[in-house]
Design a protein around this motif. Structure first.
Motif, PDB file in Angstrom:
ATOM      1  N   ILE A 141       0.830  -1.210   0.000  1.00  0.00           N
ATOM      2  CA  ILE A 141       0.000   0.000   0.000  1.00  0.00           C
ATOM      3  C   ILE A 141       0.860   1.253   0.000  1.00  0.00           C
ATOM      4  CG2 ILE A 141      -1.454   1.407   1.519  1.00  0.00           C
ATOM      5  CD1 ILE A 141      -3.173  -0.883   2.010  1.00  0.00           C
ATOM      6  N   PHE A 142       1.964   1.211   0.736  1.00  0.00           N
ATOM      7  CA  PHE A 142       2.793   2.408   0.860  1.00  0.00           C
ATOM      8  C   PHE A 142       3.930   2.441  -0.157  1.00  0.00           C
ATOM      9  CE2 PHE A 142       0.719   1.915   4.957  1.00  0.00           C
ATOM     10  CZ  PHE A 142       0.162   3.184   5.091  1.00  0.00           C
ATOM     11  N   SER A 143       3.840   1.551  -1.141  1.00  0.00           N
ATOM     12  CA  SER A 143       4.768   1.630  -2.267  1.00  0.00           C
ATOM     13  C   SER A 143       4.088   2.393  -3.396  1.00  0.00           C
ATOM     14  CB  SER A 143       5.150   0.226  -2.746  1.00  0.00           C
ATOM     15  OG  SER A 143       4.014  -0.459  -3.246  1.00  0.00           O
ATOM     16  N   ARG A 144       4.852   2.766  -4.387  1.00  0.00           N
ATOM     17  CA  ARG A 144       4.306   3.540  -5.500  1.00  0.00           C
ATOM     18  C   ARG A 144       3.350   2.681  -6.332  1.00  0.00           C
ATOM     19  NH1 ARG A 144       7.846   6.925  -9.987  1.00  0.00           N
ATOM     20  NH2 ARG A 144       6.044   7.914 -11.043  1.00  0.00           N
ATOM     21  N   GLU A 152      -7.775   1.671   0.365  1.00  0.00           N
ATOM     22  CA  GLU A 152      -6.326   1.652   0.539  1.00  0.00           C
ATOM     23  C   GLU A 152      -5.726   3.026   0.277  1.00  0.00           C
ATOM     24  OE1 GLU A 152      -4.743  -1.492  -1.822  1.00  0.00           O
ATOM     25  OE2 GLU A 152      -5.686  -3.072  -0.625  1.00  0.00           O
ATOM     26  N   ASN A 153      -6.293   3.730  -0.702  1.00  0.00           N
ATOM     27  CA  ASN A 153      -5.851   5.104  -0.969  1.00  0.00           C
ATOM     28  C   ASN A 153      -6.076   5.982   0.260  1.00  0.00           C
ATOM     29  OD1 ASN A 153      -6.026   6.330  -4.359  1.00  0.00           O
ATOM     30  ND2 ASN A 153      -4.646   6.954  -2.734  1.00  0.00           N
ATOM     31  N   SER A 154      -7.234   5.816   0.867  1.00  0.00           N
ATOM     32  CA  SER A 154      -7.556   6.576   2.071  1.00  0.00           C
ATOM     33  C   SER A 154      -6.630   6.206   3.224  1.00  0.00           C
ATOM     34  CB  SER A 154      -9.011   6.324   2.467  1.00  0.00           C
ATOM     35  OG  SER A 154      -9.301   6.892   3.721  1.00  0.00           O
ATOM     36  N   LEU A 155      -6.305   4.914   3.308  1.00  0.00           N
ATOM     37  CA  LEU A 155      -5.408   4.453   4.367  1.00  0.00           C
ATOM     38  C   LEU A 155      -4.041   5.106   4.242  1.00  0.00           C
ATOM     39  CD1 LEU A 155      -5.098   2.547   6.771  1.00  0.00           C
ATOM     40  CD2 LEU A 155      -4.441   0.750   5.171  1.00  0.00           C
ATOM     41  N   GLN A 156      -3.567   5.258   3.022  1.00  0.00           N
ATOM     42  CA  GLN A 156      -2.312   5.977   2.785  1.00  0.00           C
ATOM     43  C   GLN A 156      -2.365   7.379   3.388  1.00  0.00           C
ATOM     44  OE1 GLN A 156      -1.663   6.091  -1.441  1.00  0.00           O
ATOM     45  NE2 GLN A 156      -0.013   4.594  -1.337  1.00  0.00           N
ATOM     46  N   ILE A 157      -3.429   8.107   3.037  1.00  0.00           N
ATOM     47  CA  ILE A 157      -3.530   9.517   3.411  1.00  0.00           C
ATOM     48  C   ILE A 157      -3.677   9.693   4.915  1.00  0.00           C
ATOM     49  CG2 ILE A 157      -4.920  11.611   3.147  1.00  0.00           C
ATOM     50  CD1 ILE A 157      -5.625  10.593   0.315  1.00  0.00           C
ATOM     51  N   THR A 158      -4.551   8.904   5.545  1.00  0.00           N
ATOM     52  CA  THR A 158      -4.780   9.063   6.986  1.00  0.00           C
ATOM     53  C   THR A 158      -3.546   8.671   7.796  1.00  0.00           C
ATOM     54  OG1 THR A 158      -5.802   6.849   7.040  1.00  0.00           O
ATOM     55  CG2 THR A 158      -7.274   8.745   6.853  1.00  0.00           C
ATOM     56  N   THR A 159      -2.827   7.657   7.334  1.00  0.00           N
ATOM     57  CA  THR A 159      -1.614   7.240   8.049  1.00  0.00           C
ATOM     58  C   THR A 159      -0.539   8.312   7.959  1.00  0.00           C
ATOM     59  OG1 THR A 159      -2.080   4.897   7.604  1.00  0.00           O
ATOM     60  CG2 THR A 159       0.181   5.476   8.203  1.00  0.00           C
ATOM     61  N   ILE A 160      -0.313   8.809   6.760  1.00  0.00           N
ATOM     62  CA  ILE A 160       0.707   9.851   6.584  1.00  0.00           C
ATOM     63  C   ILE A 160       0.339  11.108   7.355  1.00  0.00           C
ATOM     64  CG2 ILE A 160       1.778  11.378   4.886  1.00  0.00           C
ATOM     65  CD1 ILE A 160       1.549   9.069   2.872  1.00  0.00           C
ATOM     66  N   TRP A 206     -10.149  14.298  -1.648  1.00  0.00           N
ATOM     67  CA  TRP A 206      -9.075  14.196  -2.625  1.00  0.00           C
ATOM     68  C   TRP A 206      -9.350  13.081  -3.632  1.00  0.00           C
ATOM     69  CZ3 TRP A 206      -5.545  10.502  -4.155  1.00  0.00           C
ATOM     70  CH2 TRP A 206      -4.460  10.962  -4.928  1.00  0.00           C
ATOM     71  N   ILE A 207      -9.852  11.959  -3.141  1.00  0.00           N
ATOM     72  CA  ILE A 207     -10.164  10.842  -4.039  1.00  0.00           C
ATOM     73  C   ILE A 207     -11.293  11.225  -4.998  1.00  0.00           C
ATOM     74  CG2 ILE A 207     -11.107   8.497  -4.112  1.00  0.00           C
ATOM     75  CD1 ILE A 207      -9.625   7.986  -1.451  1.00  0.00           C
ATOM     76  N   TYR A 208     -12.302  11.905  -4.482  1.00  0.00           N
ATOM     77  CA  TYR A 208     -13.411  12.328  -5.345  1.00  0.00           C
ATOM     78  C   TYR A 208     -12.931  13.325  -6.396  1.00  0.00           C
ATOM     79  CZ  TYR A 208     -17.866  14.294  -6.846  1.00  0.00           C
ATOM     80  OH  TYR A 208     -18.928  14.732  -7.612  1.00  0.00           O
ATOM     81  N   TRP A 209     -12.082  14.242  -5.986  1.00  0.00           N
ATOM     82  CA  TRP A 209     -11.588  15.264  -6.903  1.00  0.00           C
ATOM     83  C   TRP A 209     -10.732  14.648  -8.015  1.00  0.00           C
ATOM     84  CZ3 TRP A 209     -12.728  20.307  -7.545  1.00  0.00           C
ATOM     85  CH2 TRP A 209     -11.867  21.071  -8.340  1.00  0.00           C
ATOM     86  N   ASN A 210     -10.001  13.597  -7.659  1.00  0.00           N
ATOM     87  CA  ASN A 210      -9.092  12.964  -8.626  1.00  0.00           C
ATOM     88  C   ASN A 210      -9.625  11.619  -9.136  1.00  0.00           C
ATOM     89  OD1 ASN A 210      -6.380  14.656  -8.490  1.00  0.00           O
ATOM     90  ND2 ASN A 210      -7.114  14.458  -6.397  1.00  0.00           N
ATOM     91  N   ARG A 211     -10.906  11.386  -9.004  1.00  0.00           N
ATOM     92  CA  ARG A 211     -11.478  10.082  -9.336  1.00  0.00           C
ATOM     93  C   ARG A 211     -11.273   9.695 -10.805  1.00  0.00           C
ATOM     94  NH1 ARG A 211     -15.333  13.829  -9.197  1.00  0.00           N
ATOM     95  NH2 ARG A 211     -17.070  13.830 -10.709  1.00  0.00           N
ATOM     96  N   LYS A 212     -11.224  10.675 -11.699  1.00  0.00           N
ATOM     97  CA  LYS A 212     -11.044  10.375 -13.115  1.00  0.00           C
ATOM     98  C   LYS A 212      -9.598  10.024 -13.447  1.00  0.00           C
ATOM     99  CE  LYS A 212     -14.887  13.294 -14.646  1.00  0.00           C
ATOM    100  NZ  LYS A 212     -15.298  14.446 -15.503  1.00  0.00           N
ATOM    101  N   LYS A 213      -8.675  10.452 -12.593  1.00  0.00           N
ATOM    102  CA  LYS A 213      -7.260  10.180 -12.836  1.00  0.00           C
ATOM    103  C   LYS A 213      -6.808   8.891 -12.167  1.00  0.00           C
ATOM    104  CE  LYS A 213      -6.153  15.136 -12.909  1.00  0.00           C
ATOM    105  NZ  LYS A 213      -5.334  16.196 -12.270  1.00  0.00           N
ATOM    106  N   LEU A 214      -7.507   8.518 -11.085  1.00  0.00           N
ATOM    107  CA  LEU A 214      -7.082   7.347 -10.311  1.00  0.00           C
ATOM    108  C   LEU A 214      -7.522   6.066 -10.987  1.00  0.00           C
ATOM    109  CD1 LEU A 214      -7.986   8.594  -6.719  1.00  0.00           C
ATOM    110  CD2 LEU A 214      -5.708   8.434  -7.717  1.00  0.00           C
ATOM    111  N   THR A 215      -6.617   5.120 -11.077  1.00  0.00           N
ATOM    112  CA  THR A 215      -6.921   3.787 -11.599  1.00  0.00           C
ATOM    113  C   THR A 215      -6.383   2.758 -10.622  1.00  0.00           C
ATOM    114  OG1 THR A 215      -4.861   3.779 -12.881  1.00  0.00           O
ATOM    115  CG2 THR A 215      -6.865   4.523 -14.006  1.00  0.00           C
ATOM    116  N   TYR A 216      -7.138   1.683 -10.469  1.00  0.00           N
ATOM    117  CA  TYR A 216      -6.740   0.624  -9.537  1.00  0.00           C
ATOM    118  C   TYR A 216      -6.605  -0.696 -10.296  1.00  0.00           C
ATOM    119  CZ  TYR A 216      -8.227   4.089  -6.135  1.00  0.00           C
ATOM    120  OH  TYR A 216      -8.360   5.258  -5.410  1.00  0.00           O
ATOM    121  N   LYS A 217      -5.685  -1.496  -9.834  1.00  0.00           N
ATOM    122  CA  LYS A 217      -5.338  -2.732 -10.544  1.00  0.00           C
ATOM    123  C   LYS A 217      -6.501  -3.705 -10.619  1.00  0.00           C
ATOM    124  CE  LYS A 217      -0.433  -2.422  -9.369  1.00  0.00           C
ATOM    125  NZ  LYS A 217       0.687  -3.071  -8.681  1.00  0.00           N
ATOM    126  N   ASN A 218      -7.389  -3.665  -9.593  1.00  0.00           N
ATOM    127  CA  ASN A 218      -8.485  -4.638  -9.587  1.00  0.00           C
ATOM    128  C   ASN A 218      -9.710  -4.121 -10.327  1.00  0.00           C
ATOM    129  OD1 ASN A 218      -9.153  -2.652  -7.773  1.00  0.00           O
ATOM    130  ND2 ASN A 218     -10.053  -4.052  -6.278  1.00  0.00           N
TER     131      ASN A 218
END
Length: 219
Positions: A141-144, A152-160, A206-218
């Motif tokens: 999760i914390f790798s690029r 998981e994206n949210s987990l990144q942000i809240t942890t940092i 942030w996720i909502y604002w960038n929802r069109k740019k974000l892509t997930y492997k699954n």
């Protein structure tokens, strides 16, 4: 990415924030002279229990991550014990880090460990709820480009944001302002709390604002 996933994430985060607010005000009805500053360790315990309970309930109900097919009682007990070990390990790890960075080794040891507990509550508990005791998944999760969902994206942000908050909270401690909240480890715990809350607010936006740019492997 579905907007319903982002809405679920937002509602989940609002409930987590609400649990922190309740931990500030509800105990005053039952405990005499309760306040964040005067009874700081008590509040830390209540806040940690409250946030942990809400996280557990929400993730059990929503099940944002694909659960394992194994569901035997022995497997669940083993998984629970592993989660407890991971949490305690996280607490001791953070405690050692704080001591290495200048926290008192013996004096105020309980206060230092309480800070480690609250930081573990804001960082380790969500990881355990979402991913379980799987350290490789945590590293992923914390790798690029390692995240596979909005959770998981949210987990990144809240942890940092929690780590940034506790780091910023340490700055006022050496200043000679003579304020009660400068006592160890009050400013750090408040910084971690504000950082965690900020992450809860910022991540779905942030996720909502960038929802069109974000892509997930699954996806």
């Amino acid at each position: 990415m579905k907007d319903t996933d982002i809405k679920k994430l937002l509602y989940t985060h609002l409930l987590c924030i609400f649990s922190i607010i309740l931990s500030i005000f509800i105990p005053s009805f039952f405990l005499e002279n309760f306040s964040i500053l005067e009874t700081h360790l008590t509040w830390l315990c209540i806040c940690s229990v409250s946030v942990t309970a809400v996280n557990l309930v929400l993730y059990l109900v929503l099940k944002p991550n694909v659960s394992s097919k194994r569901s035997s009682l022995s497997y669940k007990v083993t998984r629970f014990l592993k989660c407890c070990i991971y949490f305690l390990t996280s607490c001791f790890f953070f405690h050692v880090i704080f001591v290495l960075y200048g926290a008192p080794l013996i004096e105020l040891a309980l206060e230092t460990f309480s800070l480690a507990v609250i930081l573990s509550t804001f960082t380790t508990v969500p990881c355990l709820c979402l991913l379980g005791p799987n350290f490789k998944a945590w590293l992923r999760i914390f790798s690029r480009n390692g995240v596979t969902s909005v959770w998981e994206n949210s987990l990144q942000i809240t942890t940092i944001s929690s780590f940034v908050g506790i780091w910023l909270g340490a700055f006022p401690i050496p200043l000679d302002w003579g304020r009660p909240w400068q006592e160890w480890p009050i400013s750090c715990t408040l910084g971690a709390t504000f950082g965690y809350v900020a992450g809860l607010v910022i991540s779905p936006l942030w996720i909502y604002w960038n929802r069109k740019k974000l892509t997930y492997k699954n996806n």
